[in-house]
Design an enzyme around this catalytic site. Structure first.
Site, PDB file in Angstrom:
ATOM      1  CB  SER A 129      12.167  -6.624  -1.999  1.00 15.29           C
ATOM      2  OG  SER A 129      11.813  -5.336  -2.470  1.00 15.29           O
TER       3      SER A 129
ATOM      4  N   GLY B 223       0.789  -1.231   0.000  1.00 15.00           N
ATOM      5  CA  GLY B 223       0.000   0.000   0.000  1.00 15.00           C
ATOM      6  C   GLY B 223       0.817   1.275   0.000  1.00 15.00           C
TER       7      GLY B 223
HETATM    8  N1  PPS Z   1       1.613 -12.008   4.341  1.00 19.14           N
HETATM    9  C1  PPS Z   1       1.715 -11.080   3.381  1.00 19.14           C
HETATM   10  N2  PPS Z   1       2.645 -10.095   3.517  1.00 19.14           N
HETATM   11  C2  PPS Z   1       2.763  -9.174   2.553  1.00 19.14           C
HETATM   12  N3  PPS Z   1       2.008  -9.131   1.418  1.00 19.14           N
HETATM   13  C3  PPS Z   1       1.080 -10.101   1.243  1.00 19.14           C
HETATM   14  C4  PPS Z   1       0.893 -11.107   2.224  1.00 19.14           C
HETATM   15  N4  PPS Z   1      -0.109 -11.918   1.790  1.00 19.14           N
HETATM   16  C5  PPS Z   1      -0.523 -11.457   0.607  1.00 19.14           C
HETATM   17  N5  PPS Z   1       0.185 -10.356   0.269  1.00 19.14           N
HETATM   18  C6  PPS Z   1       0.032  -9.680  -1.029  1.00 19.14           C
HETATM   19  O1  PPS Z   1       1.178 -10.031  -1.785  1.00 19.14           O
HETATM   20  C7  PPS Z   1       1.877  -8.890  -2.224  1.00 19.14           C
HETATM   21  C8  PPS Z   1       3.351  -8.943  -1.819  1.00 19.14           C
HETATM   22  O2  PPS Z   1       4.056  -9.822  -2.641  1.00 19.14           O
HETATM   23  P1  PPS Z   1       5.597  -9.597  -2.891  1.00 19.14           P
HETATM   24  O3  PPS Z   1       6.014 -10.664  -3.832  1.00 19.14           O
HETATM   25  O4  PPS Z   1       5.850  -8.205  -3.248  1.00 19.14           O
HETATM   26  O5  PPS Z   1       6.186  -9.872  -1.421  1.00 19.14           O
HETATM   27  S1  PPS Z   1       7.692 -10.142  -0.979  1.00 19.14           S
HETATM   28  O6  PPS Z   1       8.548  -9.179  -1.704  1.00 19.14           O
HETATM   29  O7  PPS Z   1       8.054 -11.510  -1.321  1.00 19.14           O
HETATM   30  O8  PPS Z   1       7.720  -9.924   0.478  1.00 19.14           O
HETATM   31  C9  PPS Z   1       1.252  -7.697  -1.548  1.00 19.14           C
HETATM   32  O9  PPS Z   1       1.110  -6.760  -2.595  1.00 19.14           O
HETATM   33  P2  PPS Z   1       1.358  -5.202  -2.423  1.00 19.14           P
HETATM   34  O10 PPS Z   1       0.204  -4.754  -1.567  1.00 19.14           O
HETATM   35  O11 PPS Z   1       1.262  -4.698  -3.833  1.00 19.14           O
HETATM   36  O12 PPS Z   1       2.692  -4.942  -1.815  1.00 19.14           O
HETATM   37  C10 PPS Z   1      -0.047  -8.187  -0.991  1.00 19.14           C
HETATM   38  O13 PPS Z   1      -1.101  -7.812  -1.856  1.00 19.14           O
HETATM   39  N1  ADP Z   2       1.727   9.773  -3.873  1.00 16.25           N
HETATM   40  C1  ADP Z   2       1.256   8.540  -4.072  1.00 16.25           C
HETATM   41  N2  ADP Z   2       2.028   7.632  -4.693  1.00 16.25           N
HETATM   42  C2  ADP Z   2       1.559   6.357  -4.892  1.00 16.25           C
HETATM   43  N3  ADP Z   2       0.338   5.923  -4.497  1.00 16.25           N
HETATM   44  C3  ADP Z   2      -0.462   6.800  -3.873  1.00 16.25           C
HETATM   45  C4  ADP Z   2      -0.041   8.129  -3.625  1.00 16.25           C
HETATM   46  N4  ADP Z   2      -1.032   8.783  -2.985  1.00 16.25           N
HETATM   47  C5  ADP Z   2      -2.043   7.899  -2.848  1.00 16.25           C
HETATM   48  N5  ADP Z   2      -1.714   6.698  -3.386  1.00 16.25           N
HETATM   49  C6  ADP Z   2      -2.622   5.515  -3.402  1.00 16.25           C
HETATM   50  O1  ADP Z   2      -2.065   4.515  -2.562  1.00 16.25           O
HETATM   51  C7  ADP Z   2      -2.371   3.211  -3.057  1.00 16.25           C
HETATM   52  C8  ADP Z   2      -1.073   2.462  -3.271  1.00 16.25           C
HETATM   53  O2  ADP Z   2      -1.365   1.174  -3.746  1.00 16.25           O
HETATM   54  P1  ADP Z   2      -0.335   0.325  -4.577  1.00 16.25           P
HETATM   55  O3  ADP Z   2       0.294   1.154  -5.641  1.00 16.25           O
HETATM   56  O4  ADP Z   2      -1.024  -0.935  -4.976  1.00 16.25           O
HETATM   57  O5  ADP Z   2       0.789   0.043  -3.463  1.00 16.25           O
HETATM   58  P2  ADP Z   2       1.784  -1.203  -3.342  1.00 16.25           P
HETATM   59  O6  ADP Z   2       2.084  -1.696  -4.728  1.00 16.25           O
HETATM   60  O7  ADP Z   2       2.987  -0.625  -2.658  1.00 16.25           O
HETATM   61  O8  ADP Z   2       1.053  -2.207  -2.512  1.00 16.25           O
HETATM   62  C9  ADP Z   2      -3.129   3.421  -4.372  1.00 16.25           C
HETATM   63  O9  ADP Z   2      -4.499   3.325  -4.119  1.00 16.25           O
HETATM   64  C10 ADP Z   2      -2.733   4.851  -4.775  1.00 16.25           C
HETATM   65  O10 ADP Z   2      -3.729   5.479  -5.544  1.00 16.25           O
END
Ligand code: PPS
Ligand code: ADP
Length: 199
Positions: free
Chosen positions: A108, A37
């Site tokens: 990561s 996020g």
């Molecule tokens: N336990 C747990 N911890 C963190 N994230 C979780 C987990 N379970 C599911 N997810 C979802 O998987 C996305 C993270 O995957 P990644 O491959 O980026 O993770 S890692 O780099 O291997 O730690 C992550 O996506 P992002 O929200 O886009 O970061 C989550 O949507």
């Molecule tokens: N300055 C910003 N840069 C990136 N995302 C932002 C920003 N402000 C608000 N957001 C919101 O935050 C959320 C980030 O989600 P996402 O890109 O999926 O994060 P991640 O891949 O790190 O999980 C999105 O809903 C995006 O619209």
């Protein structure tokens, strides 16, 4: 060390430099790292779209997507996350060798894993982008409602809740997504790419 023996590296007829010359720009990996996020996917895609708009060769490797395919056998234990990042590092290296600008969006969380990936690349080809956003703000955004689930105990080992995130010590770029718009963040990354003569 790998398991296979009797394998010899085959030198490619077309080199990375040849491809860069033909493309008219350099190649590198923009390695976005940060909490769930924080904005990794949003920024990786925004940068990629702008590179594409300018006619450059780019690609995005995204955690959620890769875990549907190449890394579908991996979960979120420490060992699995390490293997996830190792594989993506190798894939990103192939992309860089192919002359592309590749943006990766993986949490990561472990410094040593990111450093191992950095070590795969030539100096300057690995650009660590720390997507720095306070946990409270990531949790407020909660785009996939995963923090809510983690707080209810429905997801175990969730990064930032009951699994650690180790922030980069000397990232090439830091972006505070709680303070900066997506447009400004893209600008910040483009300034870096120009300054390093990559684009
Ligand atoms: N336990 C747990 N911890 C963190 N994230 C979780 C987990 N379970 C599911 N997810 C979802 O998987 C996305 C993270 O995957 P990644 O491959 O980026 O993770 S890692 O780099 O291997 O730690 C992550 O996506 P992002 O929200 O886009 O970061 C989550 O949507
Ligand atoms: N300055 C910003 N840069 C990136 N995302 C932002 C920003 N402000 C608000 N957001 C919101 O935050 C959320 C980030 O989600 P996402 O890109 O999926 O994060 P991640 O891949 O790190 O999980 C999105 O809903 C995006 O619209």
């Amino acid at each position: 060390m790998g398991k296979a023996t009797n394998i010899v590296w085959h030198k490619a007829a077309v080199t990375k430099q040849d491809r860069q010359l033909q493309n008219g720009h350099g190649s590198c990996v923009l390695w976005f790292t940060g909490l769930s996020g924080s904005g990794k996917s949003t920024l990786a895609n925004a940068v990629s779209a702008e590179l594409y708009r300018r006619g450059m060769n780019e690609y995005v490797l995204d955690g959620d997507n890769i875990r549907h395919g190449l890394n579908r056998d991996l979960g979120f234990s420490e060992a699995d996350r390490t293997e996830n990042i190792r594989r993506i590092g190798e894939v990103a290296k192939l992309f860089v060798d192919s002359g592309m600008i590749v943006a990766t969006a993986f949490i990561s969380p472990f410094r040593s894993d990111r450093d191992q990936v950095r070590a795969l690349f030539e100096e300057g080809d690995f650009i660590e982008v720390f997507v720095d956003c306070p946990l409270a703000e990531c949790e407020r955004r909660d785009p996939k409602q995963l923090y809510a689930k983690a707080r209810r105990g429905e997801i175990k080992d969730f990064t930032g809740i009951d699994s650690p995130y180790e922030p980069p010590v000397q990232p090439e770029i830091t972006i505070h997504t709680d303070l900066l718009s997506v447009e400004k963040a893209v600008e910040q990354i483009f300034v870096y790419l120009y300054r390093k003569n990559i684009i």
